[in-house]
Structures are given as C-alpha cells and as structure tokens.
Design a protein around this motif. Structure first.
Motif, short mmCIF file in Angstrom:
data_model
loop_
_atom_site.label_atom_id
_atom_site.label_comp_id
_atom_site.label_asym_id
_atom_site.label_seq_id
_atom_site.Cartn_x
_atom_site.Cartn_y
_atom_site.Cartn_z
N VAL A 215 -60.64 55.36 62.46
CA VAL A 215 -59.82 56.16 63.28
C VAL A 215 -60.93 56.22 64.39
CG1 VAL A 215 -59.95 58.39 64.18
CG2 VAL A 215 -58.52 57.49 62.18
N GLU A 216 -62.40 56.28 63.81
CA GLU A 216 -64.01 56.48 64.95
C GLU A 216 -63.51 54.86 66.12
OE1 GLU A 216 -66.99 57.55 62.91
OE2 GLU A 216 -66.07 58.96 62.66
N ASP A 217 -63.15 53.58 65.29
CA ASP A 217 -63.39 52.56 66.22
C ASP A 217 -62.19 52.66 67.40
OD1 ASP A 217 -65.62 51.85 64.25
OD2 ASP A 217 -64.00 50.51 62.94
N LEU A 218 -61.18 52.84 66.67
CA LEU A 218 -60.38 53.32 67.65
C LEU A 218 -60.11 53.90 69.29
CD1 LEU A 218 -57.39 51.87 68.13
CD2 LEU A 218 -56.33 53.67 67.45
N ALA A 219 -60.46 55.13 68.65
CA ALA A 219 -61.52 55.97 69.47
C ALA A 219 -62.53 55.61 70.38
CB ALA A 219 -62.04 57.47 68.92
N ARG A 220 -63.48 54.35 70.04
CA ARG A 220 -64.71 54.24 70.58
C ARG A 220 -64.19 53.09 71.64
NH1 ARG A 220 -66.61 52.10 67.00
NH2 ARG A 220 -68.37 54.25 66.42
N SER A 221 -62.63 52.48 71.73
CA SER A 221 -62.05 51.26 72.21
C SER A 221 -61.49 52.29 73.33
CB SER A 221 -61.04 50.11 71.66
OG SER A 221 -61.70 49.19 70.51
N LEU A 222 -60.61 53.18 73.10
CA LEU A 222 -60.08 54.14 73.70
C LEU A 222 -60.99 54.21 74.96
CD1 LEU A 222 -57.98 56.12 72.06
CD2 LEU A 222 -57.20 54.57 73.77
N ARG A 223 -62.43 54.58 74.83
CA ARG A 223 -63.37 55.54 75.78
C ARG A 223 -63.87 54.09 76.34
NH1 ARG A 223 -65.04 58.60 70.95
NH2 ARG A 223 -66.66 57.17 70.43
N HIS A 224 -63.70 52.91 76.19
CA HIS A 224 -64.09 51.80 76.67
C HIS A 224 -63.26 51.41 77.44
CE1 HIS A 224 -66.88 50.16 73.67
NE2 HIS A 224 -67.32 51.20 73.88
N THR A 225 -62.09 52.22 77.95
CA THR A 225 -61.52 52.00 79.24
C THR A 225 -62.27 52.36 80.31
OG1 THR A 225 -59.61 52.71 78.01
CG2 THR A 225 -59.56 53.02 80.92
N ARG A 226 -62.47 51.34 81.21
CA ARG A 226 -63.55 51.50 82.84
C ARG A 226 -63.82 52.64 83.70
NH1 ARG A 226 -63.99 45.13 84.18
NH2 ARG A 226 -64.40 44.81 81.94
N SER A 227 -62.04 53.02 83.75
CA SER A 227 -62.11 53.93 84.92
C SER A 227 -60.87 54.82 84.65
CB SER A 227 -61.81 53.29 86.23
OG SER A 227 -60.24 52.59 86.34
N PRO A 228 -60.45 56.13 85.51
CA PRO A 228 -59.61 56.76 85.98
C PRO A 228 -57.97 56.12 86.11
CG PRO A 228 -61.16 58.16 86.78
CD PRO A 228 -61.81 56.45 86.68
N GLY A 229 -56.97 56.70 85.80
CA GLY A 229 -56.12 56.05 85.63
C GLY A 229 -55.67 54.63 84.89
N GLY A 230 -56.77 54.05 84.59
CA GLY A 230 -56.66 52.69 83.50
C GLY A 230 -56.13 52.61 81.55
N LEU A 231 -56.31 53.94 81.11
CA LEU A 231 -55.73 53.70 80.10
C LEU A 231 -54.05 54.07 80.48
CD1 LEU A 231 -55.69 54.12 77.44
CD2 LEU A 231 -56.26 56.13 77.54
N MET A 232 -53.17 53.17 79.88
CA MET A 232 -52.10 53.24 79.46
C MET A 232 -51.29 53.54 78.48
SD MET A 232 -50.70 50.10 82.59
CE MET A 232 -52.38 48.90 81.34
N LEU A 233 -50.35 54.50 77.80
CA LEU A 233 -49.89 54.86 77.04
C LEU A 233 -48.25 54.85 77.12
CD1 LEU A 233 -50.74 55.92 73.83
CD2 LEU A 233 -50.32 58.41 74.96
N VAL A 234 -47.57 54.19 75.58
CA VAL A 234 -46.51 53.28 76.45
C VAL A 234 -46.08 54.13 74.41
CG1 VAL A 234 -46.78 51.09 75.96
CG2 VAL A 234 -44.67 51.68 76.71
#
Length: 196
Positions: free
Chosen positions: A22-41
């Motif tokens: 879980v912590e590894d996946l969370a770290r990958s989520l935090r590496h999104t570069r900028s606001p608006g760059g995370l898409m959830l589908v």
C-alpha cells in the motif's frame, strides 16, 4: 471508514506484506507532477466515487494538491457540474507526468478500458491499478495491487481506504510517519512503560 478503523486495519495487517504494498502504491500516487494530473477511472458499472472523495480529502489535509483526482466517467449525464463531467476524452489528453489510477473491482477489466489504458501508457502516463487479480490490467500498470476475492481480512473497500490514507502521508524526514505518530500517541495515553 473513519481514521480509527483505518488504524485498526493497519494494526491487523502489520505482520503482513499488505502495508508495504500500500505504501509503495501511495508513493507512486504522490509522484504525480502537478495538480490536475491524477486521473481516477473505474469501470462502466462501478465508478470509484468513494476513493475520489478520500483522495480529495487527503490532498487538502496533507497540502498535496496533485493528489486531488479528476474522476473520469464513462457517461457523465448532461448538465453535470464540471468536476463530475470529465469523460473518457481526458484519457486521450494524458501525457508524461500524468498518472492514471484504474480501479477495477471485477475480475476482468472491460476491453475498452484496457485499450484506453494502453493508449495512455504509450503517451508516457504512469499507470497505477487496484484490481481483483486482472492479469491484463496488471500487465499494463507500472504499479498495481491485486486483491483476489475472499482474501480476508482485507476487503476491496478497505484496501482503497488504506491507499488513500497512505497517499496523504508525506515522506518528509522532518515529519514523522503515521506509524511513529500513533506509537507516540499510544505512549502518551498509556503512560510511561517500565524498563525491561
């Protein structure tokens, strides 16, 4: 799920490999570069509303604007508010630095979803996934957690809560990790321990 339930779940899973995954996946989520760059589908039959809300909350609490996801919907109704009217065309605009987080609670993702995920990956988008053992989706993802059905004591909903909670934990060496903060809190509540 309240914070105390997430904490209880973390304690139950402490001796397993789930928390590190879980912590590894969370770290990958935090590496999104900028606001608006995370898409959830999600899938056409199951949009991850609940996870979107929790990631938005964690984004605000932790001061990590890149965690606030764009919920990408298969068929937004006409007249939906802007934040609820993002359709699959957003995936075609995905680029390097963006993150596509795919949540599939079924055993197999529909072919149209896999095609769009593959297209996004080819543009340099980071692909993350939570699934039920979908090999095709996992093969497209840069990082994924698969939870086969009936893998007690963890439920798919509980896994989503763990991921969103962990995503809000910054890896700043000046800020103690959740585990350390909880340990200190328990020390204060229970009083000093006797040596030895």
């Amino acid at each position: 799920m309240e914070a105390r339930h997430v904490l209880a779940l973390r304690q139950i899973l402490a001796s397993t490999s789930w928390l590190q995954r879980v912590e590894d996946l969370a770290r990958s989520l935090r590496h999104t570069r900028s606001p608006g760059g995370l898409m959830l589908v999600g899938t056409p039959d199951d949009e991850p509303w609940h996870l979107a809300a929790h990631l938005s909350d964690e984004s605000r609490y932790a001061g990590l604007p890149q965690l606030a996801p764009n919920l990408v919907r298969w068929s937004p109704p006409p007249g939906a508010p802007p934040h609820l009217s993002i359709d699959l065309d957003r995936l075609a605009e995905a680029r390097r630095g963006d993150t596509l987080f795919v949540v599939n609670p079924a055993e197999e993702a529909p072919a149209p979803l896999l095609e769009r995920v593959d297209d996004a990956r080819r543009t340099g988008t980071t692909i993350l996934a939570l699934d039920r053992g979908d090999r095709d989706l996992a093969s497209l993802a840069h990082d994924a957690i698969s939870l086969p059905a009936g893998d007690a004591p963890l439920t798919f909903d509980g896994l989503q809560h763990l991921v969103s909670s962990a995503a809000g934990q910054q890896e700043d060496s000046r800020r103690p990790r959740l585990r350390d903060r909880v340990s200190r809190f328990l020390d204060v509540v229970s009083g000093p321990r006797s040596p030895g």
